[in-house]
Every structure is written in C-alpha cells, then in structure tokens.
Design a protein around this motif. Structure first.
Motif, PDB file in Angstrom:
ATOM      1  N   LEU B  32      11.816  -0.177  -6.611  1.00 29.41           N
ATOM      2  CA  LEU B  32      12.021   1.357  -5.739  1.00 29.41           C
ATOM      3  C   LEU B  32      12.168   1.183  -4.424  1.00 29.41           C
ATOM      4  O   LEU B  32      13.037   1.786  -3.754  1.00 29.41           O
ATOM      5  CB  LEU B  32      11.022   2.286  -6.396  1.00 29.41           C
ATOM      6  N   LYS B  33      11.067   0.552  -3.742  1.00 26.84           N
ATOM      7  CA  LYS B  33      11.227   0.408  -2.289  1.00 26.84           C
ATOM      8  C   LYS B  33      12.240  -0.070  -1.693  1.00 26.84           C
ATOM      9  O   LYS B  33      12.989   0.044  -0.791  1.00 26.84           O
ATOM     10  CB  LYS B  33       9.732  -0.308  -1.796  1.00 26.84           C
ATOM     11  N   SER B  34      12.576  -1.322  -2.643  1.00 22.86           N
ATOM     12  CA  SER B  34      13.742  -2.191  -2.073  1.00 22.86           C
ATOM     13  C   SER B  34      15.050  -1.253  -1.941  1.00 22.86           C
ATOM     14  O   SER B  34      16.031  -1.615  -1.287  1.00 22.86           O
ATOM     15  CB  SER B  34      14.118  -3.400  -2.959  1.00 22.86           C
ATOM     16  N   LEU B  35      15.093  -0.067  -2.864  1.00 22.57           N
ATOM     17  CA  LEU B  35      16.379   0.513  -2.879  1.00 22.57           C
ATOM     18  C   LEU B  35      16.491   1.479  -1.809  1.00 22.57           C
ATOM     19  O   LEU B  35      17.475   2.048  -1.455  1.00 22.57           O
ATOM     20  CB  LEU B  35      16.419   1.476  -4.166  1.00 22.57           C
ATOM     21  N   GLN B  36      15.243   1.850  -1.055  1.00 19.87           N
ATOM     22  CA  GLN B  36      15.294   2.558   0.098  1.00 19.87           C
ATOM     23  C   GLN B  36      16.201   1.954   1.504  1.00 19.87           C
ATOM     24  O   GLN B  36      15.601   1.020   1.503  1.00 19.87           O
ATOM     25  CB  GLN B  36      13.929   3.181   0.400  1.00 19.87           C
ATOM     26  N   ASP B  37      16.782   2.443   2.141  1.00 16.10           N
ATOM     27  CA  ASP B  37      17.635   2.074   3.134  1.00 16.10           C
ATOM     28  C   ASP B  37      18.045   3.258   4.152  1.00 16.10           C
ATOM     29  O   ASP B  37      17.742   4.269   4.020  1.00 16.10           O
ATOM     30  CB  ASP B  37      18.771   1.052   2.853  1.00 16.10           C
ATOM     31  N   ASP B  38      18.504   2.822   5.008  1.00 16.16           N
ATOM     32  CA  ASP B  38      19.231   3.726   6.075  1.00 16.16           C
ATOM     33  C   ASP B  38      20.146   5.045   5.589  1.00 16.16           C
ATOM     34  O   ASP B  38      19.868   5.950   5.917  1.00 16.16           O
ATOM     35  CB  ASP B  38      19.924   3.207   7.294  1.00 16.16           C
ATOM     36  N   GLY B  39      20.569   4.503   4.356  1.00 15.39           N
ATOM     37  CA  GLY B  39      21.818   5.314   3.617  1.00 15.39           C
ATOM     38  C   GLY B  39      21.024   6.230   2.800  1.00 15.39           C
ATOM     39  O   GLY B  39      21.137   7.369   2.461  1.00 15.39           O
ATOM     40  N   SER B  40      19.880   5.818   2.472  1.00 16.54           N
ATOM     41  CA  SER B  40      18.889   6.978   1.628  1.00 16.54           C
ATOM     42  C   SER B  40      17.490   6.483   2.096  1.00 16.54           C
ATOM     43  O   SER B  40      16.558   6.099   1.410  1.00 16.54           O
ATOM     44  CB  SER B  40      18.744   6.373   0.183  1.00 16.54           C
ATOM     45  N   PRO B  41      17.008   7.217   3.301  1.00 16.64           N
ATOM     46  CA  PRO B  41      15.658   6.963   3.911  1.00 16.64           C
ATOM     47  C   PRO B  41      14.555   7.708   3.178  1.00 16.64           C
ATOM     48  O   PRO B  41      13.574   7.096   3.282  1.00 16.64           O
ATOM     49  CB  PRO B  41      15.907   7.708   5.317  1.00 16.64           C
ATOM     50  N   ASP B  42      14.905   8.744   2.205  1.00 21.85           N
ATOM     51  CA  ASP B  42      14.037   9.385   1.748  1.00 21.85           C
ATOM     52  C   ASP B  42      13.806   9.343   0.095  1.00 21.85           C
ATOM     53  O   ASP B  42      13.206  10.131  -0.550  1.00 21.85           O
ATOM     54  CB  ASP B  42      13.922  11.017   1.860  1.00 21.85           C
ATOM     55  N   VAL B  44      12.555   7.172  -1.852  1.00 22.95           N
ATOM     56  CA  VAL B  44      11.282   6.799  -2.489  1.00 22.95           C
ATOM     57  C   VAL B  44      10.382   8.282  -2.565  1.00 22.95           C
ATOM     58  O   VAL B  44       9.851   8.655  -3.857  1.00 22.95           O
ATOM     59  CB  VAL B  44      10.301   5.786  -1.746  1.00 22.95           C
ATOM     60  N   ALA B  45      10.281   9.120  -1.751  1.00 25.23           N
ATOM     61  CA  ALA B  45       9.596  10.239  -1.654  1.00 25.23           C
ATOM     62  C   ALA B  45      10.452  11.217  -2.593  1.00 25.23           C
ATOM     63  O   ALA B  45       9.761  11.941  -3.447  1.00 25.23           O
ATOM     64  CB  ALA B  45       9.743  10.905  -0.336  1.00 25.23           C
ATOM     65  N   GLU B  46      11.707  11.069  -2.587  1.00 25.53           N
ATOM     66  CA  GLU B  46      12.534  11.852  -3.588  1.00 25.53           C
ATOM     67  C   GLU B  46      12.034  11.962  -4.970  1.00 25.53           C
ATOM     68  O   GLU B  46      12.008  12.825  -5.919  1.00 25.53           O
ATOM     69  CB  GLU B  46      13.991  11.904  -3.475  1.00 25.53           C
ATOM     70  N   VAL B  47      12.293  10.700  -5.395  1.00 25.42           N
ATOM     71  CA  VAL B  47      12.135  10.200  -6.762  1.00 25.42           C
ATOM     72  C   VAL B  47      10.676  10.406  -7.281  1.00 25.42           C
ATOM     73  O   VAL B  47      10.312  10.886  -8.264  1.00 25.42           O
ATOM     74  CB  VAL B  47      12.512   8.720  -7.123  1.00 25.42           C
ATOM     75  N   LEU B  48       9.727  10.042  -6.423  1.00 26.48           N
ATOM     76  CA  LEU B  48       8.144  10.573  -6.713  1.00 26.48           C
ATOM     77  C   LEU B  48       8.088  11.944  -6.714  1.00 26.48           C
ATOM     78  O   LEU B  48       7.492  12.157  -7.737  1.00 26.48           O
ATOM     79  CB  LEU B  48       7.432   9.813  -5.618  1.00 26.48           C
ATOM     80  N   SER B  49       8.454  12.412  -5.929  1.00 23.32           N
ATOM     81  CA  SER B  49       8.497  13.924  -6.169  1.00 23.32           C
ATOM     82  C   SER B  49       9.071  14.517  -7.502  1.00 23.32           C
ATOM     83  O   SER B  49       8.428  15.378  -8.482  1.00 23.32           O
ATOM     84  CB  SER B  49       9.354  14.755  -5.010  1.00 23.32           C
ATOM     85  N   LEU B  50      10.241  13.977  -8.011  1.00 24.01           N
ATOM     86  CA  LEU B  50      10.799  14.290  -9.262  1.00 24.01           C
ATOM     87  C   LEU B  50       9.872  13.772 -10.361  1.00 24.01           C
ATOM     88  O   LEU B  50       9.831  14.614 -11.425  1.00 24.01           O
ATOM     89  CB  LEU B  50      12.004  13.669  -9.506  1.00 24.01           C
ATOM     90  N   PHE B  51       8.996  12.851 -10.275  1.00 22.61           N
ATOM     91  CA  PHE B  51       8.264  11.927 -11.103  1.00 22.61           C
ATOM     92  C   PHE B  51       7.065  12.991 -11.379  1.00 22.61           C
ATOM     93  O   PHE B  51       6.580  13.316 -12.498  1.00 22.61           O
ATOM     94  CB  PHE B  51       7.886  10.740 -10.827  1.00 22.61           C
TER      95      PHE B  51
END
Lengths: 141, 156
Positions: B32-42, B44-51
């Motif tokens: 999950l962390k590895s998928l976070q980058d400048d194009g999607s900076p938030d 991890v927070a977004e997906v955890l919020s959904l979780f």
C-alpha cells in the motif's frame, strides 16, 4: 517515414501514441475498488468502477463500452462475478476478464468462475507484482 | 540534518517496525505504502479511511445479525465477516484479518457465544489499529514540520 498528406501524418502519429490501458474495476467493497484503482493508475492505466456485476453489465448495454481489461470480483450482491462474466460474454464483450477470488474459494468454485468466461483468475489481495505480467501480455498482444 | 528531524525519523522507524513485529500489519501494508507517490500523495490515508468506515458498517451489521431474537442467521453474519476479511487483507490489517478467519469458522459452526466473543475482539482490534495508525500519521506530520522527509522503513 514517408507521408503524402497531412491526413496520413496525423494517422501515423496516432498509431505511434501508446494506448492507455482502460480498465473496469468491479467490486462491492470500496476499499478494494480504491486499491485496484491506484494499482491501475500506478502502471499508467485509467479506470472506471462498478459496485456489482449488474452495474458492470449495464455499462456495456449500449455497446459503446470498450475496456481492455475487467477486474471482476466473485462475491457481490445483485449480480455476482460468475453471472456477470457469463452475461458479458453472451453480449460478445471481448475484454480480458480477470476474476478476483479469495483464498477461501475452493478449486471447484475457481473452476466454475473460469468456465464462465474468464481469461485469468487471481487471489486477493491484488498487487502490482501479481497483475503486471498479465497486463504486459495483454499490451503486447 | 537537523537533530530533531533525525530523532523523529528514528522514532518513526522503530514505531513502524513495532507495528509489524506485534502483528498489527503485514506485507500488504508495505505494498500500500509503495503505491503512494507524488501523483497520489494521500492514497494511504484515503484507503485507510475507507477501511475504517467499512469496519464501522460491517461490525454494526454483524452485531445486528447476532442480536436477532429467535434464530440467528449465521450466513448473514458470515457474509459481513467475509467482506471485512477481504478488506482487512487488502490493507494489511493482519490481526483484524486473522480474527475474521476465526470468526468465519465460528459462523460456519453456528457457535453463537463464540461469534459474540469474536465480534467484541474484532471491535477492539480495529479501533486499536486505527489509534496506532493515527499515531503513525502524526509522526509523519511532525517529521515534515521538523524539515525532514518520511523515511522508507525496511521491515525485512
């Protein structure tokens, strides 16, 4: 490359531009839809989502939908993945369909899902490493 | 490098390692962390919020299904457990996922007391994880405010 007119030059340019992978993500869980969206984005693709198999079928009803790939969850309300896959193949949808199952699914269940018309089956959770080889084969085809 | 930022980075690394060592998180969280980058900076927070929204909804469904007077529909409970197992697996919430596996077996065995106990544990576990991850985000904010960058943590 020799060209004879402006029209030919434009056609040549458009053939050379690499097509973005266009993916339909079908899953009733918003967490998994988000995860799959970001995986597809990370490999340079674009995606649309559907909350269940019925939505996925409805997206294709007018005949204009054109996805390179459909990620299809198995267990969903209203219309499950198996039924949706069968219906899409009846509707002559030729997209690659990858079924997304859980480890709890037994061999018979996976086989039935494949026989509904899947190209491949992967177990959750999906990752770039799992999906990339299949997508590379698709793009090379 | 500023010593405050360096100190916070070290504390952050130790904190993240402890989350893996204590079994709160697994490799899927790393993914999950590895998928976070400048194009999607938030991301991890977004997906955890959904979780965590999912957790509230599904735990509520399970509680209502177990609270029925008369015969409990264990397949209804099991359906919500199955969903929570899938989403916890997708974010790397290892303990929550493990409890869901046990819970599913209890549903299949129609073990009412076991299901009630397991539900209580699931409720505690996802709330504990949520608190720990909020601390993680707080750490990250402090590191950035101190002028540092959030370190990649090698869990192997």
């Amino acid at each position: 490359m020799a060209t004879t007119s402006t029209g030919d030059i434009e056609k040549t340019k458009s053939v050379e531009v690499k097509k973005k992978l266009n993916v339909l993500i079908v899953d009733d869980d918003p967490v998994i839809r988000k995860l799959h969206e970001i995986i597809i984005k990370s490999i340079g693709g674009i995606s649309q989502t559907a909350k269940n198999g019925e939505e996925a079928v409805n997206i294709h009803r007018d005949g204009n939908a054109s996805f390179d790939l459909i990620l299809m969850d198995k267990e969903m309300p209203e219309r499950d993945g198996l039924s949706a896959t069968k219906k899409l193949r009846e509707m002559k949808v030729t997209s690659m369909i990858i079924g997304v199952t859980t480890l709890a699914d037994n061999e018979e269940e996976r086989k039935a899902f494949m026989e509904a018309g899947l190209n491949h089956c992967l177990a959750k959770p999906l990752s770039k490493a799992k999906i990339l080889p299949l997508i590379n084969n698709l793009m090379d085809a | 490098m500023d010593s405050l930022a360096a100190q916070l980075q070290m504390q952050y690394r130790n904190y993240i390692l402890s989350l893996y060592q204590q079994g709160f998180l697994d490799d899927q969280f790393t993914e999950l962390k590895s998928l976070q980058d400048d194009g999607s900076p938030d991301f991890v927070a977004e997906v955890l919020s959904l979780f965590f929204d999912d957790c509230v909804k599904l735990v509520g469904n399970m509680a209502r299904a177990l609270d029925q007077t008369g015969t409990v529909d264990f397949s209804q409970v099991g359906a919500s457990v199955h969903q929570l197992k899938d989403s916890s697996s997708s974010v790397g919430a290892k303990r929550v996922k493990g409890l869901c596996i046990t819970f599913k077996e209890l549903c299949e065995a129609k073990n009412y007391e076991g299901c009630v106990r397991c539900l209580q544990q699931v409720d505690i576990e996802y709330k504990t994880l949520k608190a720990k991850l909020l601390d993680m985000f707080m750490f990250e904010k402090q590191i950035v405010q101190a002028g540092g960058i959030i370190p990649q943590v090698d869990i192997n």
